[in-house]
Structures are given as structure tokens and as C-alpha cells.
Scaffold this active site. Structure first.
Site, PDB file in Angstrom:
ATOM      1  N   LYS A  85      -5.723   5.151  -7.230  1.00  0.00           N
ATOM      2  CA  LYS A  85      -4.795   4.998  -8.351  1.00  0.00           C
ATOM      3  C   LYS A  85      -5.453   4.084  -9.378  1.00  0.00           C
ATOM      4  CE  LYS A  85      -2.421   3.900  -4.883  1.00  0.00           C
ATOM      5  NZ  LYS A  85      -1.497   3.491  -3.813  1.00  0.00           N
ATOM      6  N   LEU A  86      -5.675   4.587 -10.579  1.00  0.00           N
ATOM      7  CA  LEU A  86      -6.495   3.902 -11.570  1.00  0.00           C
ATOM      8  C   LEU A  86      -5.691   3.272 -12.696  1.00  0.00           C
ATOM      9  CD1 LEU A  86      -9.343   6.566 -11.821  1.00  0.00           C
ATOM     10  CD2 LEU A  86      -9.323   4.478 -10.471  1.00  0.00           C
ATOM     11  N   GLY A  87      -4.403   3.032 -12.479  1.00  0.00           N
ATOM     12  CA  GLY A  87      -3.610   2.373 -13.496  1.00  0.00           C
ATOM     13  C   GLY A  87      -3.595   3.164 -14.795  1.00  0.00           C
ATOM     14  N   GLY A 126      10.483  -3.123   0.050  1.00  0.00           N
ATOM     15  CA  GLY A 126       9.407  -2.880   1.006  1.00  0.00           C
ATOM     16  C   GLY A 126       8.653  -1.609   0.673  1.00  0.00           C
ATOM     17  N   LYS A 127       7.330  -1.637   0.856  1.00  0.00           N
ATOM     18  CA  LYS A 127       6.509  -0.474   0.491  1.00  0.00           C
ATOM     19  C   LYS A 127       6.914   0.772   1.269  1.00  0.00           C
ATOM     20  CE  LYS A 127       2.171  -0.662  -0.504  1.00  0.00           C
ATOM     21  NZ  LYS A 127       2.214  -0.490  -1.965  1.00  0.00           N
ATOM     22  N   ASP A 172       3.676   3.029  -5.001  1.00  0.00           N
ATOM     23  CA  ASP A 172       4.412   3.634  -3.888  1.00  0.00           C
ATOM     24  C   ASP A 172       4.921   5.019  -4.266  1.00  0.00           C
ATOM     25  OD1 ASP A 172       4.020   1.189  -2.697  1.00  0.00           O
ATOM     26  OD2 ASP A 172       5.990   0.426  -3.274  1.00  0.00           O
ATOM     27  N   ASN A 231      12.080  -4.552   3.468  1.00  0.00           N
ATOM     28  CA  ASN A 231      12.385  -5.961   3.211  1.00  0.00           C
ATOM     29  C   ASN A 231      13.726  -6.117   2.524  1.00  0.00           C
ATOM     30  OD1 ASN A 231       9.697  -6.463   3.986  1.00  0.00           O
ATOM     31  ND2 ASN A 231       8.993  -6.345   1.869  1.00  0.00           N
TER      32      ASN A 231
END
Length: 921
Positions: free
Chosen positions: A293-295, A110-111, A327, A82
Site C-alpha cells: 500500500k503506497l499511500g 482493532g485491525k 485495513d 479493541n
């Protein structure tokens, strides 16, 4: 989440606490890409925990299909790129207003591009397969990827579609609003991928996918990779839409965060146990491994049939920004995985890669781990930069965070170009921004409508401090306490409290004007267990056919229909079970934080709340002499004179009609004694139906809803059509026209089906297209767009129920033979007998309900033959030519709603007459 810059040491990254969001590629193509302190073997040995990674230079453009065996198989990222346009504003503009932006900047993002740059930063051979437009934004992205060490031989430019981009509006209170244009990411792909693209996928060591490109492309890539034995990781971020089962079948590792996992499975993910149960559901869908992914809790890898591997968070003393860590983490794990590292080591590396630790020259400085988003000019020594000793002086990203003044992450840069400037990043390298989260793709017109009105906070933190929402929350708490819904107490042993959360909603009328701000305290009822926290849950509501029947009867009799709304409805329902809840955010009692509330009445969110309210209302209405209809459990009648008083119920919305205005007013007064009510006067808007009560009858339409459908589907400015479907059109399930977006197709069909409540002229075309929701094709979507074009030209159509009309119940039945190319069936079965039987069943129900309401005897149903010209059901069985269609539409009673201003004046006149005590005649 951490934003990625090629100038930042790869080994010094950590994913900090917080939610996982997307990131831009913070890269200046003119910057030297050599990584500091990692260009020699000796320096790598000191800092690199994984010495097998080659970090001496950026990846070269090699042909993976002909490379020698000594070259490691590349990381191939197929995904989105993007151009993100950032503007900083004090507030959102009001409708029709123009405001100035403080700053403006355009950056690459963009991812997919983020993940590719991560691979390039590791100097691992990385290929990016994507689509950009032939425009300035496309060049910006191309330069950023190439400068980040990514091979872009498979990044195609498309001439007929612009580069995907987003306009990110950063407000001074920390809130973000985003306009998304999918562009080439969504529309720049051919139906079938080129052989070259598929070949590079088959030659990869690992493939990374995300959901910001069409699912059909992801499926093709995943199948090609599976056929070549190449592992595939699917990052679950991007779109909120369901993941196609066909895609999951060919994915080796699904990588969501806990929120995405909850949306994907429909299960709670607040605890590790709940996450494990949600992952088990993923395994049942065919996904063997799930990387979560658990932050702030780190990460975990779940492999079917094995114990999960956990990796705790690597704490940072200070976090300056957390953009893009999701990402970064996924890409770093992929590189470690393709290098052959043990899975536990891959997790550890991914965590380490996402943290920025002090470099060698910082050894004497205070350790502050986290990302530094100051510009190069702000990187001064402690001796010359007073007042910033708490800031990291590491050579991190060369860009300033656009929200530094908001979250105290350093001073905002001054003098950035205004939004109408060209914003060339080559000229403004020290004024660029980090990325903001993209919550899936939305149509531009749809998001404009959102941005030009007041937004709805997503949680308590984003709502508190704003006057209108603070008042709404206080009003909700006052209502709860006024109704004696709970009492503060100790939590008994063996009990567990149910959590609470705030839900915020802006209530609007048919013209989309803001009516009020509503804050609702909702219990997290999904943790309740049947037999312990609740028993029965069923609560009846009025069917739409019943609502239309009540309005038709009121019109025929010359009655007025009124509207009552019960405030805090579910708070009135009495609980039989013992239920405890936590104290709500923002209203925790000081000194009593350890206490919980015991509920005596229901709260929104509890599974039994609708039934508890319905039982309460049922008891009150029966106390006032009403009887519940046997054939419609949500309709109550009271016979005091010759004509009845009728009440129809849909949860907290009540329709009241009858011959006596005095009785209606008396009923309103009685209800206000029992519940906190809103008397909305004459019925004008109900469940999306716009109701116009006139002297000669009642008009119902869904003009506002139809316009909303057009906005959401991007067809608001399309060319109108005179009819919804081509005459004689026949479609099949498999016609070779290519796949259509299943989510978009189903969403539009669902909206159109609700529109048919006042638009019987759409019944056949919408019903016909509903057959293909399982696997829609391009031809099916084209036919749906034709329906939308017809709606574009007929938004002001509706149904009129005339006063003093016929008292007989008349229905029509018809059938067409062999109109389905797939199974040869007609529209109502295989014969007119089947269609007539179905119509008779509906007639029996309506006859019985009318008899209950009016008190008159049930008449015998008669079946008569009618000619084709008078067969009103003909329009419901097949697509008709334009003139015939218009003729049959008129026979159905579908008419054009009159000018809104004239109706408004007449409505005001009627209200005045009712205030004087007169009855509409």
C-alpha cells in the site's frame, strides 16, 4: 485513512493520500444496516463495478463446514478487537499533575475487527476469530461486529483477562499519545487453538491475519490454512517486531505499507525502485506475493518472477479523514481475490472500495470526495446549514472526527461526556471518534513513563512551532554553519544529493530528569555506495571493560575522573569524498530552492562520519602530546610527570583522569579551543553507568537502568527474590512447556546483558538464559522473570573500587562439568583447562593495557590453586543456594550503594574542593 461505517455505501470508498493507520469500527448497533441505494438489483447494477458481489443483505450465521456448495467460501479474519477510549486534552499532564479532559468516549476498534466489518459491509460471508474479555468493552465489540454483518460464532469471551483496549489522548496541537493494554488480544489465547477455530480456517475461502495477536497463534492458523490449500494474507501492520520466519513460510501474500516494508527489510522504500528491491528481499524469505500500500502513490502487487502490477491512487478533491484505509484496502482486496477476480481488477476494486464518491441523490451537489465525519444532526441541507457548502453532504459515517477542529474537518461536537463518565455509545452515538494509529503494543507502565514526561517528535512537522524544538533546530543549524560544514552550490551533472531528516531526542540524566532538548540533522546515508560516496567506516570506541579499568585505576590512585562532551561531534570530521545533500526542512533558502549543499565536513548519518570524527580527534590529541594505546585504540595517555593523564573515548564522550587537576583543566581549555565542548565536571553518568566518586573510592551502578528494565518488562511491582536462579536449576531447549514470545524474550535478555557491566552477580544466570534466545519456551521465560524479581529487590547494588587498594591484577577461573542438558558441556567449555585458558587471554590483554597506561613493567602471570570457599568465580559457573550466593556476591565486591542524598552532599563537597584548586585525597 478512511474509517468504515456500515451506513456508508461500499462502492463509494477511496484510500486517500497519507499514511496507513488503524481504525475503529464506527458503528452504532441500533442503526439500520441496510446499505442505501444498494438494496435492489437495479441500483446495484448502476453503481457496482463487480456485479458478482451479493449486496442484498448482511451475511447470515452459516456453518462454513456444512454449508452447501452454492454458498461462497467465507472470509475468515483471525485478529484483534479493541475498545478504544478517546479523550481530548489541551496538553499532556506533568509528573504528579491531574488535568481535566474536554471530552471522552469509548468505541470498538482493532485491525482484525476493522477488516471483518469490511467483509460484512460487502455482504460477503465473514467470520471473525478473536478473543475479548467478559466485560463491557467485550460487549461493545461483540455488538459492533454483529451489527456490521460479521459472524461471531468464533469470537470467544475469556473471564480472566480484560478486553484489549487503548487510551488515546488527543491534544489540541494535533499530537496523539496512546496507552495500550493488550488484554485478551495478546493473553486470552490458549497455547493451542481449538479444533473448531482451526476447522473454520480450513473451510475458508481466504484467511486474513494481522500482528496484533501472538505470533504463535498466527503461525498455527497459517499452517492450518496451508494444509487445506486456503490462501493467507498477512497484514504487516501492528507490531514493529520482526516477523517470524516460520510465519512467513506459510503466508501467501504479505501486505505492508511502504513504512512497514522498510522496517521489515531494513531497506529504504522512498522510490518504486527501492520498494522493488525491498520486495525482492521478502521473496528470498519465502513470500511469493507482496501487496504494498503506497499511500498517495496507490498500490502495487509484486509476484515473484513476474512484472509488478501497479494501481494508481484514485484522487479525491477533498479528504476529510484517512483513518483505517489500510485495513479497508486489505480486506477489500481479499474479497475480490476470493471471488476469483483477476489480480489487476482486485487492486482496482480495493482502491475503489476505499473512496467515498457522491451517491445518486448528490448528483446536483458539488463533488467532494472523501469521508464525512459529521454527526447526523450536522447533515443539513445547503439551505439551512450556511457556511458549510464545501462539506460533503453524503450520508457517510454517522460519527464526528475527534480532531475536526485541528485539521479543519468540521466543527467539534460539544457536550461529550467527561472521561470519568461511563461513555455508553448507545447513548452517545453522535459523539464518537475515529481511530488513531497504534504503533505496536507497549507495556502500560512503560507508556505511563512516556506520557508523564515530554514526548519526542517523530518528524519536522510535529516539532515545528514548539519553542524548545525550534530553538534546538536553530542551534543545530548554527553549529553546522559555525563549523563551516557546507556551502550552497549547484548540483554537478552526474551527482545525486543525499536527503536530510530531523531527529529529535530529549536528553535525560540518571534520575530521568530532562537535561536538554536535542535536534540532530541526519543524512540518509543508506543510499551511499561504497567506493563512490565513502571508503573506510571503522572507528574504535572504548570497551566497557576499559571504562571500568580506568575508573578502578583512578579510585586506587585517589584521582578524580572528569567528563567532557563534544557538541555536534561528527560535524568536526573532515571529508575526503565529494558529497552533496539537500537543503533541510524548515531552513530552505528563499529563491535558492534548486541549490544543494556541498559538504566539506561530515554530517550525522553519513557512513564515514564516525571515522572522519575519530581521525580528527586522533590528530588533535596527538598534537597535544598524547599517545594512542596499542591494545585499546580508544584510550590516549600523556606522560608529563610521574603519573599519566588518561583520556578514554566513546564517540563524543570523553573520560579524563590523572594525578594533576591543573593538567586536567589545561586539557579542557585546549579542547575548548578546538571544539565546542560541554564540561560536565566530575564524572557522574556515563553510558548508563551511575558513578559516585567518594573519598574512599569510586562506586558504579546501574540503578536507573535496572528500574527501566523492570518497567519495560512489566515487573516493576513484582515480588522481589533473594537470588536470581533456583539452585541446581537445569533447563533444555525442548521441554514441552510451550512457545514464549521471541521478541520479548530477546529484548529482556539484551537489556540484562548490558546490566551485567556493574552486576557480576547476574553473569551466570543471564548468560545461561542467553542460550535459549533462538527458540525460547515458557519455562525459559519463567526463569528470566525470576531474574527480574531478583533485580527488583537489588536495584541499589553496584561495584566499589577502593582507594589505596591492591596494585596487583588478580583474576579467578572456574568451570562446572556437564551442566547443559542438551550437549553436556560446562559453562566455560569442556574442562577447567579451557576456562583457565580463556581467563589467561583476558589477563594478558589487561596486563598489557595497564603497563601502557601506568608505564610499569609487565609481570609474569602466575597460576595458583584456591579453595572452594575462596573461589570467587564459583558464582559465575552455576546457580548457588541463597546463603552461598550472598556470600560469594560479597566476595565479588558487589555492595549496596549508599543513600542518594548523602552521596549528593558529599559530591557537592568534593566539587567545592576542586574549585578551590585542591586535589581529592
Amino acid at each position: 485513512m478512511a474509517s468504515i461505517s456500515p451506513a456508508t455505501p461500499w462502492h463509494a470508498r477511496s484510500r486517500a493520500t497519507g499514511s496507513h493507520r488503524q481504525s475503529i469500527i464506527n458503528h452504532n448497533p441500533t442503526t439500520n444496516l441496510s446499505i442505501p441505494n444498494l438494496t435492489t438489483q437495479s441500483s446495484r447494477n448502476k453503481s457496482n463495478q463487480f456485479p458478482s458481489f451479493t449486496l442484498n443483505s448482511a451475511a447470515k450465521s452459516i456453518d462454513p463446514t456444512t454449508a452447501k456448495s452454492t454458498t461462497p467460501p467465507p472470509l475468515v479474519v483471525v485478529g484483534s478487537a479493541n475498545a478504544d477510549i478517546y479523550v481530548e486534552i489541551d496538553r499532556l499532564p506533568k509528573e504528579g499533575e491531574t488535568i481535566s479532559a474536554t471530552t471522552g468516549q469509548t468505541l470498538a476498534g482493532g485491525k482484525g475487527a476493522n477488516q471483518a466489518v469490511c467483509g460484512g459491509m460487502l455482504s460477503y460471508p465473514t467470520y471473525f476469530v478473536g478473543r475479548v474479555g467478559k466485560d463491557a468493552h467485550g460487549k461493545l465489540i461483540t455488538d459492533a461486529l454483529e451489527g456490521g454483518g460479521v459472524v461471531i460464532d468464533y469470537l470467544d469471551e475469556v473471564s480472566d483477562v480484560p478486553t484489549g483496549h487503548a487510551v488515546v489522548m488527543l491534544q489540541s496541537d494535533g499530537q496523539n499519545s496512546i496507552i495500550i493494554i493488550g488484554g485478551a488480544n495478546m493473553c486470552g489465547w490458549n497455547d493451542h487453538l481449538d479444533d473448531d477455530d482451526l476447522e473454520v480456517v480450513k473451510s475458508a475461502g481466504i484467511v486474513l491475519l494481522q500482528r496484533e495477536i501472538p505470533d504463535s497463534i498466527n503461525i498455527q492458523v497459517a499452517k492450518a490454512a496451508r494444509s487445506a490449500g486456503v490462501p493467507v494474507i498477512l497484514d504487516a501492520g501492528g507490531m514493529d517486531a520482526p516477523v517470524p520466519v516460520e510465519l512467513l513460510k506459510h503466508v501467501d501474500i504479505l501486505s505492508p505499507n511502504e513504512s512497514e516494508l522498510a522496517r521489515f527489510t531494513g531497506m529504504p522504500t522512498e522510490s518504486f525502485e527501492q520498494i522493488s528491491l525491498a520486495v525482492a528481499k521478502c521473496h528470498k524469505l519465502g513470500v511469493k506475493e507482496v501487496l504494498v500500500k503506497l499511500g498517495g502513490r496507490g498500490s502495487a502487487l509484486f509476484t515473484e518472477g513476474k512484472e509488478p502490477i501497479k494501481q494508481g491512487i484514485i484522487e479525491a478533491e477533498k479528504v476529510l479523514d484517512t483513518t483505517g484505509a489500510g485495513d479497508t484496502f486489505t480486506a477489500a482486496y481479499a474479497v475480490a481475490f476470493v471471488e476469483g477476480k483477476p489480480k489487476a481488477e482486485c487492486l482496482r476494486f480495493a482502491e475503489e472500495f476505499t473512496i467515498l464518491a457522491p451517491t445518486k441523490h448528490q448528483a446536483t451537489e458539488p463533488e467532494t470526495r472523501g469521508l464525512d465525519f459529521r454527526s447526523p444532526g450536522q447533515h443539513q441541507s445547503p439551505n439551512t446549514h450556511e457556511g458549510t457548502s464545501n462539506e460533503s453532504t453524503s450520508p457517510g459515517s454517522t460519527f464526528s472526527s475527534p480532531r475536526s477542529t485541528i485539521n479543519e474537518r468540521g466543527p467539534m461536537l460539544q457536550g461529550s461526556p467527561l472521561i470519568f463518565n461511563s461513555s455508553d455509545p448507545h447513548e452517545s452515538e453522535d459523539k464518537t471518534y475515529d481511530h488513531t494509529p497504534l504503533q505496536g503494543w507497549k507495556r502500560l507502565d512503560d507508556v505511563y513513563e512516556l506520557l508523564l514526561s515530554e514526548g519526542e517528535p517523530t518528524d519536522f512537522k510535529s516539532a515545528t512551532g514548539k519553542k524548545e524544538w525550534d530553538q534546538a533546530m536553530s542551534s543545530e543549524i548554527n553549529s553546522i554553519e559555525r563549523n563551516q560544514t557546507w556551502r550552497l552550490t549547484e548540483l554537478p551533472k552526474g551527482q545525486r544529493p543525499i536527503g536530510l531528516k530531523w531527529i529529535f531526542k530529549v536528553k535525560r540524566d540518571a534520575q530521568r530528569r530532562v537535561v536538554r532538548h536535542k535536534a540532530r540533522l541526519v543524512a540518509k546515508g543508506y543510499i551511499q555506495k561504497h567506493g563512490i560516496d565513502y571508503e573506510e567506516v571503522f572507528a574504535p570506541v572504548a570497551r566497557m571493560e576499559t571504562v571500568r579499568l580506568i575508573l578502578a585505576l583512578a579510585a586506587q590512585k585517589g584521582w578524580s575522573a572528569h567528563h567532557l562532551d563534544v557538541k555536534t561531534t561528527f560535524l568536526h570530521g573532515d571529508l575526503k569524498e565529494e558529497v552533496f545533500v539537500t537543503q533541510p526542512e524548515g531552513f530552505v533558502k528563499a529563491g535558492k530552492e534548486h541549490l544543494v549543499y556541498k559538504l566539506s565536513k561530515a554530517l550525522y548519518g553519513l557512513k564515514q562520519a564516525p571515522r572522519a570524527w575519530n581521525m580528527k580527534l586522533d590528530g588533535v590529541l596527538k598534537e597535544y602530546g598524547f599517545k594512542r594505546c596499542k591494545l585499546e585504540q580508544a584510550v590516549y595517555i600523556k606522560h608529563t610527570h610521574k603519573e599519566p593523564l588518561i583520556v578514554g573515548i566513546y564517540v563524543d564522550d570523553l573520560i579524563i583522569t590523572g594525578s594533576s587537576l591543573e593538567e586536567i583543566n589545561q586539557f579542557k581549555a585546549q579542547m575548548e579551543k578546538k571544539f565546542e565542548m560541554s564540561d560536565l565536571g566530575l564524572l557522574s553518568y556515563y553510558l548508563g553507568l551511575e558513578v559516585k566518586q567518594k573519598g574512599d573510592g569510586i562506586l558504579i551502578s546501574q540503578k536507573g537502568y535496572a528500574e527501566k528494565i523492570l518497567l519495560q518488562s512489566g515487573m516493576a511491582q513484582c515480588n522481589p527474590s533473594k537470588y536470581p536462579m533456583e539452585a541446581g536449576l537445569k533447563l533444555s531447549k525442548e521441554d514441552g512447556s510451550g512457545e514464549a514470545n521471541e521478541t520479548e524474550y530477546r529484548s529482556v535478555i539484551g537489556c540484562l546483558r548490558y546490566l551485567t557491566h556493574t552486576r557480576p552477580d547476574l553473569m551466570y544466570s543471564v548468560g545461561y538464559m542467553s542460550r535459549y534466545m533462538q527458540s525460547p519456551k515458557a519455562s525459559h521465560m519463567q526463569a528470566v522473570k525470576h531474574i527480574l524479581r531478583y533485580i527488583r529487590g537489588t536495584t541499589d547494588l553496584g561495584i566499589k573500587y577502593n582507594r589505596n587498594g591492591s596494585t596487583s591484577l588478580v583474576g579467578y577461573s572456574d568451570s562446572s562439568f556437564s551442566v547443559d542438558l542438551d550437549d553436556g558441556k560446562g559453562t566455560s567449555g569442556i574442562a577447567e583447562f579451557m576456562a583457565a585458558t580463556s581467563a589467561a587471554c583476558q589477563a594478558i590483554w589487561l596486563r598489557g593495557l595497564l603497563a601502557e597506561i601506568t608505564g610499569r613493567d609487565e609481570e609474569q602471570i602466575k597460576v595458583e590453586h584456591v579453595s572452594g570457599e575462596q573461589q570467587k568465580a564459583d558464582i559465575l559457573t552455576k546457580p548457588l543456594p541463597r546463603l552461598k550466593f550472598a556470600e560469594m556476591r560479597d566476595l565479588l565486591g558487589v555492595i549496596k550503594v549508599e543513600d542518594s542524598e548523602a552521596l549528593k552532599k558529599e559530591q557537592e563537597f568534593k566539587i567545592g574542593r576542586e574549585i578551590d584548586g585542591s586535589i581529592l585525597k
